[in-house]
Motif scaffolding. Structure first.
Motif, PDB file in Angstrom:
ATOM      1  N   GLU A  76       0.832  -1.204   0.000  1.00  0.00           N
ATOM      2  CA  GLU A  76       0.000   0.000   0.000  1.00  0.00           C
ATOM      3  C   GLU A  76       0.871   1.261   0.000  1.00  0.00           C
ATOM      4  N   THR A  77       1.949   1.242   0.753  1.00  0.00           N
ATOM      5  CA  THR A  77       2.862   2.383   0.802  1.00  0.00           C
ATOM      6  C   THR A  77       3.476   2.663  -0.562  1.00  0.00           C
ATOM      7  N   GLU A 104      -1.784 -11.442  -3.118  1.00  0.00           N
ATOM      8  CA  GLU A 104      -2.625 -11.592  -1.934  1.00  0.00           C
ATOM      9  C   GLU A 104      -2.809 -10.244  -1.231  1.00  0.00           C
ATOM     10  N   CYS A 105      -1.740  -9.443  -1.203  1.00  0.00           N
ATOM     11  CA  CYS A 105      -1.828  -8.107  -0.596  1.00  0.00           C
ATOM     12  C   CYS A 105      -2.821  -7.230  -1.366  1.00  0.00           C
ATOM     13  N   ILE A 106      -2.809  -7.333  -2.673  1.00  0.00           N
ATOM     14  CA  ILE A 106      -3.726  -6.549  -3.503  1.00  0.00           C
ATOM     15  C   ILE A 106      -5.178  -6.946  -3.218  1.00  0.00           C
ATOM     16  N   LEU A 109      -6.183  -5.368  -0.030  1.00  0.00           N
ATOM     17  CA  LEU A 109      -6.423  -3.932  -0.192  1.00  0.00           C
ATOM     18  C   LEU A 109      -7.769  -3.677  -0.870  1.00  0.00           C
ATOM     19  N   LYS A 110      -8.115  -4.511  -1.839  1.00  0.00           N
ATOM     20  CA  LYS A 110      -9.425  -4.390  -2.497  1.00  0.00           C
ATOM     21  C   LYS A 110     -10.535  -4.483  -1.461  1.00  0.00           C
ATOM     22  N   GLU A 111     -10.403  -5.488  -0.608  1.00  0.00           N
ATOM     23  CA  GLU A 111     -11.429  -5.695   0.427  1.00  0.00           C
ATOM     24  C   GLU A 111     -11.449  -4.524   1.407  1.00  0.00           C
ATOM     25  N   LYS A 112     -10.268  -4.052   1.763  1.00  0.00           N
ATOM     26  CA  LYS A 112     -10.163  -2.943   2.708  1.00  0.00           C
ATOM     27  C   LYS A 112     -10.862  -1.696   2.184  1.00  0.00           C
ATOM     28  N   TYR A 113     -10.686  -1.416   0.901  1.00  0.00           N
ATOM     29  CA  TYR A 113     -11.216  -0.177   0.329  1.00  0.00           C
ATOM     30  C   TYR A 113     -12.698  -0.262  -0.047  1.00  0.00           C
ATOM     31  N   ILE A 122      -8.356   0.675  -4.973  1.00  0.00           N
ATOM     32  CA  ILE A 122      -7.236   0.220  -5.776  1.00  0.00           C
ATOM     33  C   ILE A 122      -7.789  -0.196  -7.136  1.00  0.00           C
ATOM     34  N   SER A 123      -7.243   0.381  -8.192  1.00  0.00           N
ATOM     35  CA  SER A 123      -7.765   0.156  -9.542  1.00  0.00           C
ATOM     36  C   SER A 123      -6.677  -0.433 -10.434  1.00  0.00           C
TER      37      SER A 123
END
Length: 244
Positions: A76-77, A104-106, A109-113, A122-123
């Motif tokens: 994310e950073t 997996e991190c992506i 992040l999708k779920e987080k946003y 995240i697009s």
């Protein structure tokens, strides 16, 4: 005396050889010490840099303590700091994580946003990932930050760009037959901003230049590909076709 001299020389050669061996062993040991094994999903990534760089060694030690939460924060950073879409391969290289972990991190992040209290998402754009504002939030502040969206272009430029996007490859004459006005100024603006480019010549008398959109166009409108353009209504589709 010659035998004695030869013996001393041989002894010196042996000592030098031994010393070189010891130095080489020490060097190999030093290199081995600065090799850091990052284990993620049974996949090993070996990272080797200057073993004398204290900053690097410190970074390696901190990276060894990462878990999936902190790895997601790291990805994310990087996305926050980068202004262009980044592929999974590039993200893996920057973060020194495996591509499986980056993927997996992506997903995390999708779920987080997806949370309603998040104004960004995240697009995926032209094969890379980037952080972008959510449309419903951005629309409320578009007047101030419009240069990040289509507000940067005049209505005439947007119309010209739309014709090219939906009808490419298309010639200048075909664009003008649809708009019924000269396209010179608008074409110059779009070329200067690298939203369109020459993509060949049409096989007709005069060999006029044909134009199409660019990857910058996709980034500008947050599109993965031309296939993601909104569907034209029947009247617009027919209007574009009649001009060809």
């Amino acid at each position: 005396m010659q035998e004695e001299t030869g013996s001393v020389e041989n002894s010196t050669a042996v000592d030098n050889s031994t010393e070189e061996t010891v130095v080489q062993e020490e060097k190999n040991l030093s290199e081995e010490e600065v090799k850091h094994r990052v284990e993620s999903k049974d996949q090993l990534t070996f990272v080797q840099e200057d073993e004398n760089d204290d900053a690097y060694i410190g970074a390696v030690q901190r990276r060894s303590d990462l878990n999936l939460d902190s790895e997601t924060a790291l990805v994310e950073t990087v996305l926050f700091l980068e202004s262009e879409p980044q592929s999974v391969e590039v993200l893996a290289k920057i973060t020194q994580l495996s591509e499986d972990v980056v993927n997996e991190c992506i997903e995390r992040l999708k779920e987080k946003y997806t949370s309603p209290d998040s104004g960004i998402e995240i697009s995926q754009i032209i094969g890379g990932w980037i952080l972008t504002p959510k449309k419903e939030s951005f629309d409320l502040v578009k007047e101030r930050y419009g240069k990040k969206n289509e507000g940067r272009l005049s209505k005439a430029a947007i119309e010209t760009l739309s014709i090219i996007a939906y009808s490419q490859p298309i010639t200048r004459a075909e664009i003008e037959s649809i708009r019924h006005v000269s396209a010179d100024n608008m074409m110059r603006i779009l070329l200067d901003r690298k939203l369109i480019k020459e993509i060949g010549k049409k096989d007709i008398p005069g060999k006029p230049v044909m134009y199409g959109t660019t990857k910058e166009f996709l980034e500008f409108f947050n599109l993965q590909s031309i296939a993601d353009l909104p569907q034209l209504d029947e009247a617009e589709s027919e209007r574009f076709e009649l001009a060809r």
